[in-house]
Scaffold this motif. Structure first.
Motif, PDB file in Angstrom:
ATOM      1  N   ALA A  26      -0.007  15.284  30.226  1.00 27.02           N
ATOM      2  CA  ALA A  26       0.693  14.908  29.000  1.00 27.02           C
ATOM      3  C   ALA A  26       2.118  15.469  28.983  1.00 27.02           C
ATOM      4  O   ALA A  26       3.061  14.791  28.580  1.00 27.02           O
ATOM      5  N   GLN A  27       2.254  16.711  29.440  1.00 22.42           N
ATOM      6  CA  GLN A  27       3.582  17.321  29.494  1.00 22.42           C
ATOM      7  C   GLN A  27       4.473  16.594  30.495  1.00 22.42           C
ATOM      8  O   GLN A  27       5.657  16.372  30.232  1.00 22.42           O
ATOM      9  N   ALA A  28       3.907  16.219  31.641  1.00 20.51           N
ATOM     10  CA  ALA A  28       4.675  15.495  32.655  1.00 20.51           C
ATOM     11  C   ALA A  28       5.105  14.136  32.133  1.00 20.51           C
ATOM     12  O   ALA A  28       6.234  13.691  32.371  1.00 20.51           O
ATOM     13  N   ALA A  29       4.226  13.476  31.387  1.00 17.39           N
ATOM     14  CA  ALA A  29       4.561  12.174  30.811  1.00 17.39           C
ATOM     15  C   ALA A  29       5.675  12.314  29.772  1.00 17.39           C
ATOM     16  O   ALA A  29       6.581  11.482  29.710  1.00 17.39           O
ATOM     17  N   GLY A  35       6.223  10.541  40.644  1.00 17.33           N
ATOM     18  CA  GLY A  35       6.200  10.829  42.074  1.00 17.33           C
ATOM     19  C   GLY A  35       6.031  12.296  42.399  1.00 17.33           C
ATOM     20  O   GLY A  35       5.213  12.997  41.801  1.00 17.33           O
ATOM     21  N   ALA A  36       6.818  12.758  43.353  1.00 18.27           N
ATOM     22  CA  ALA A  36       6.710  14.137  43.838  1.00 18.27           C
ATOM     23  C   ALA A  36       7.039  15.155  42.744  1.00 18.27           C
ATOM     24  O   ALA A  36       6.423  16.220  42.687  1.00 18.27           O
ATOM     25  N   ALA A  37       7.976  14.835  41.878  1.00 22.02           N
ATOM     26  CA  ALA A  37       8.336  15.763  40.798  1.00 22.02           C
ATOM     27  C   ALA A  37       7.154  15.949  39.848  1.00 22.02           C
ATOM     28  O   ALA A  37       6.861  17.072  39.411  1.00 22.02           O
ATOM     29  N   GLU A  38       6.456  14.857  39.559  1.00 24.12           N
ATOM     30  CA  GLU A  38       5.286  14.925  38.680  1.00 24.12           C
ATOM     31  C   GLU A  38       4.167  15.742  39.332  1.00 24.12           C
ATOM     32  O   GLU A  38       3.572  16.614  38.695  1.00 24.12           O
TER      33      GLU A  38
END
Length: 78
Positions: A26-29, A35-38
């Motif tokens: 959820a934080q990444a969204a 991609g790699a950062a996520e």
């Protein structure tokens, strides 16, 4: 009996990582990572949350099932 506790501990560890992944996802969204950062963000987020909860459990001098339960609840709130 020892096999039962080992199995329960393993299941607890798996559910902990699943809960950490949910909140970290959820934080990444929210940060719009892809991609790699996520992947990197989620990995760091999950390990950091679990480490903090485990440290808190040790500070409270919890062991066994009490420790597993505490860490699981802590990870849900993370």
């Amino acid at each position: 009996m020892k096999k039962l506790f080992a199995t329960l501990a393993l299941l607890g560890a798996l559910s902990i990582s699943a809960h950490a992944d949910d909140s970290c996802q959820a934080q990444a969204a929210a940060k719009k990572l892809h991609g790699a950062a996520e992947t990197s963000f989620i990995k760091k987020c999950s390990s950091g949350s679990k480490a903090k909860c485990e440290t808190d459990a040790k500070a409270k001098n919890l062991h066994g099932a009490a420790e597993t339960s505490f860490v699981t609840k802590c990870m849900k709130g993370a």
